[in-house]
Scaffold this motif. Structure first.
Motif, PDB file in Angstrom:
ATOM      1  N   LEU A  72      -1.960  -2.881 -13.302  1.00  0.00           N
ATOM      2  CA  LEU A  72      -2.705  -1.803 -12.662  1.00  0.00           C
ATOM      3  C   LEU A  72      -3.887  -2.458 -11.966  1.00  0.00           C
ATOM      4  N   GLU A  73      -3.972  -2.268 -10.655  1.00  0.00           N
ATOM      5  CA  GLU A  73      -5.034  -2.901  -9.862  1.00  0.00           C
ATOM      6  C   GLU A  73      -5.972  -1.814  -9.342  1.00  0.00           C
ATOM      7  N   VAL A  74      -7.219  -1.850  -9.799  1.00  0.00           N
ATOM      8  CA  VAL A  74      -8.206  -0.824  -9.455  1.00  0.00           C
ATOM      9  C   VAL A  74      -9.208  -1.409  -8.468  1.00  0.00           C
ATOM     10  N   ASP A  75      -9.318  -0.759  -7.300  1.00  0.00           N
ATOM     11  CA  ASP A  75     -10.177  -1.290  -6.233  1.00  0.00           C
ATOM     12  C   ASP A  75     -11.625  -1.462  -6.675  1.00  0.00           C
ATOM     13  N   ALA A  76     -12.190  -0.450  -7.336  1.00  0.00           N
ATOM     14  CA  ALA A  76     -13.608  -0.497  -7.719  1.00  0.00           C
ATOM     15  C   ALA A  76     -13.887  -1.582  -8.756  1.00  0.00           C
ATOM     16  N   LEU A  77     -12.836  -2.060  -9.425  1.00  0.00           N
ATOM     17  CA  LEU A  77     -12.987  -3.119 -10.435  1.00  0.00           C
ATOM     18  C   LEU A  77     -12.459  -4.455  -9.922  1.00  0.00           C
ATOM     19  N   ASN A  78     -12.442  -4.611  -8.601  1.00  0.00           N
ATOM     20  CA  ASN A  78     -11.989  -5.853  -7.963  1.00  0.00           C
ATOM     21  C   ASN A  78     -10.585  -6.263  -8.417  1.00  0.00           C
ATOM     22  N   GLY A  79      -9.711  -5.258  -8.559  1.00  0.00           N
ATOM     23  CA  GLY A  79      -8.320  -5.547  -8.912  1.00  0.00           C
ATOM     24  C   GLY A  79      -8.038  -5.589 -10.397  1.00  0.00           C
ATOM     25  N   GLU A  80      -9.075  -5.427 -11.221  1.00  0.00           N
ATOM     26  CA  GLU A  80      -8.825  -5.384 -12.669  1.00  0.00           C
ATOM     27  C   GLU A  80      -8.157  -4.060 -13.024  1.00  0.00           C
ATOM     28  N   GLU A 109     -18.059   5.590 -10.861  1.00  0.00           N
ATOM     29  CA  GLU A 109     -17.414   5.050  -9.654  1.00  0.00           C
ATOM     30  C   GLU A 109     -16.832   6.192  -8.817  1.00  0.00           C
ATOM     31  N   GLU A 110     -17.164   6.203  -7.529  1.00  0.00           N
ATOM     32  CA  GLU A 110     -16.591   7.216  -6.637  1.00  0.00           C
ATOM     33  C   GLU A 110     -15.249   6.765  -6.084  1.00  0.00           C
ATOM     34  N   ASP A 111     -15.101   5.466  -5.856  1.00  0.00           N
ATOM     35  CA  ASP A 111     -13.832   4.935  -5.353  1.00  0.00           C
ATOM     36  C   ASP A 111     -12.868   4.823  -6.529  1.00  0.00           C
ATOM     37  N   ARG A 112     -11.869   5.692  -6.585  1.00  0.00           N
ATOM     38  CA  ARG A 112     -10.923   5.734  -7.706  1.00  0.00           C
ATOM     39  C   ARG A 112      -9.560   5.156  -7.312  1.00  0.00           C
ATOM     40  N   ARG A 113      -9.470   4.535  -6.117  1.00  0.00           N
ATOM     41  CA  ARG A 113      -8.191   4.013  -5.624  1.00  0.00           C
ATOM     42  C   ARG A 113      -7.634   2.950  -6.563  1.00  0.00           C
ATOM     43  N   ALA A 114      -6.323   3.022  -6.768  1.00  0.00           N
ATOM     44  CA  ALA A 114      -5.646   2.060  -7.647  1.00  0.00           C
ATOM     45  C   ALA A 114      -4.172   2.015  -7.286  1.00  0.00           C
ATOM     46  N   ARG A 115      -3.514   0.993  -7.790  1.00  0.00           N
ATOM     47  CA  ARG A 115      -2.066   0.901  -7.589  1.00  0.00           C
ATOM     48  C   ARG A 115      -1.441   0.197  -8.776  1.00  0.00           C
ATOM     49  N   PHE A 116      -0.200   0.570  -9.046  1.00  0.00           N
ATOM     50  CA  PHE A 116       0.623  -0.169  -9.988  1.00  0.00           C
ATOM     51  C   PHE A 116       1.497  -1.107  -9.185  1.00  0.00           C
ATOM     52  N   HIS A 117       1.587  -2.344  -9.635  1.00  0.00           N
ATOM     53  CA  HIS A 117       2.401  -3.358  -8.959  1.00  0.00           C
ATOM     54  C   HIS A 117       3.318  -3.986 -10.000  1.00  0.00           C
ATOM     55  N   THR A 118       4.616  -3.959  -9.731  1.00  0.00           N
ATOM     56  CA  THR A 118       5.620  -4.542 -10.623  1.00  0.00           C
ATOM     57  C   THR A 118       6.377  -5.645  -9.904  1.00  0.00           C
ATOM     58  N   GLU A 132      10.132  -6.454  -6.037  1.00  0.00           N
ATOM     59  CA  GLU A 132       8.801  -5.884  -6.225  1.00  0.00           C
ATOM     60  C   GLU A 132       8.768  -4.390  -5.942  1.00  0.00           C
ATOM     61  N   GLY A 133       7.802  -3.742  -6.545  1.00  0.00           N
ATOM     62  CA  GLY A 133       7.549  -2.336  -6.278  1.00  0.00           C
ATOM     63  C   GLY A 133       6.069  -2.044  -6.449  1.00  0.00           C
ATOM     64  N   THR A 134       5.542  -1.147  -5.609  1.00  0.00           N
ATOM     65  CA  THR A 134       4.128  -0.775  -5.677  1.00  0.00           C
ATOM     66  C   THR A 134       4.004   0.723  -5.440  1.00  0.00           C
ATOM     67  N   VAL A 135       3.139   1.368  -6.213  1.00  0.00           N
ATOM     68  CA  VAL A 135       2.832   2.778  -5.962  1.00  0.00           C
ATOM     69  C   VAL A 135       1.309   2.932  -5.927  1.00  0.00           C
ATOM     70  N   GLU A 136       0.837   3.589  -4.876  1.00  0.00           N
ATOM     71  CA  GLU A 136      -0.592   3.818  -4.684  1.00  0.00           C
ATOM     72  C   GLU A 136      -1.003   5.131  -5.343  1.00  0.00           C
ATOM     73  N   GLY A 137      -2.256   5.200  -5.765  1.00  0.00           N
ATOM     74  CA  GLY A 137      -2.753   6.428  -6.370  1.00  0.00           C
ATOM     75  C   GLY A 137      -4.218   6.305  -6.697  1.00  0.00           C
ATOM     76  N   GLN A 138      -4.641   7.028  -7.739  1.00  0.00           N
ATOM     77  CA  GLN A 138      -6.040   6.975  -8.150  1.00  0.00           C
ATOM     78  C   GLN A 138      -6.155   7.152  -9.653  1.00  0.00           C
ATOM     79  N   ILE A 139      -7.276   6.682 -10.165  1.00  0.00           N
ATOM     80  CA  ILE A 139      -7.597   6.849 -11.578  1.00  0.00           C
ATOM     81  C   ILE A 139      -8.370   8.155 -11.723  1.00  0.00           C
ATOM     82  N   ILE A 140      -7.845   9.064 -12.541  1.00  0.00           N
ATOM     83  CA  ILE A 140      -8.551  10.329 -12.753  1.00  0.00           C
ATOM     84  C   ILE A 140      -9.619  10.143 -13.836  1.00  0.00           C
ATOM     85  N   HIS A 141     -10.430  11.149 -14.041  1.00  0.00           N
ATOM     86  CA  HIS A 141     -11.584  11.022 -14.942  1.00  0.00           C
ATOM     87  C   HIS A 141     -11.243  11.198 -16.420  1.00  0.00           C
TER      88      HIS A 141
END
Length: 193
Positions: A72-80, A109-118, A132-141
């Protein structure tokens, strides 16, 4: 029926892949070949980890196999948490602890963008193939839903108003990162049977 080893001990993942293969190939897990050791995951990338695990099983158990690694790659956490997704909160692979740490780190964090990458690494006939597969989305609260596993209760894929944990296994597989990678794997394997 032809069988292939999925280098995982996670019954949820085995079930997910078996569903997509529709009974064309039998999927066996690590327990089925007597492997109870922890597979090495020492590489800095998801693709390299998938490869490392697959070669370990192939070389030590002399079987055709595939392994996957997902992050799980979270933009606001620099890909963590990325390559450390399963052990984000420690080596116990505790889904609840991982989600709690992620939500704590996302607080404010306001930027909740994230993706799963397999990435799936298949070793068959002594050769490696990656899918490979990737799905874009966001982390909810807050966590929502009780299906699935891992970070599913806090990940809402783009175009949906529900988390992966609020979807049936079939619905999730139709759009998920793992589903995408497995469909590519399945299409390849069907050329081998």
């Amino acid at each position: 029926m032809q069988s292939i080893v999925f280098a995982t001990g996670n019954p949820n993942k085995i079930s997910e892949v078996s569903q997509l293969l529709e009974g064309k190939i039998e999927i066996r897990g690590l327990k089925d070949i007597g492997c109870d050791e922890v597979l090495p995951e020492t590489s800095p990338t998801i693709a390299a980890n998938a490869s490392e695990k697959a070669w370990y099983v192939h070389n030590n158990y002399k079987v055709d196999c595939f392994s996957e690694d997902t992050g799980l790659e979270v933009d606001a956490l620099n890909g963590e948490p990325g390559v450390y997704s399963a052990r984000y909160a420690g080596p116990a692979h505790d889904d609840e602890a991982n989600m709690s740490l992620l939500l704590a780190n996302m607080k404010g964090e306001e930027d909740r963008r994230a993706r799963f990458h397999t990435v799936i690494s298949l070793i068959i006939d002594g050769k490696e193939h990656q899918f490979e597969g990737t799905v874009e989305g966001q982390i909810i609260h807050h966590k929502k839903g009780n299906q699935g596993f891992g970070y599913d209760p806090v990940f809402m894929p783009d175009g949906f108003n529900r988390t992966f944990a609020q979807m049936s296994a079939e619905e999730k597989s139709s759009i998920s990162h793992r589903g995408q990678a497995v469909r590519k794997l399945v299409a390849f394997l069907k050329t081998k049977v």
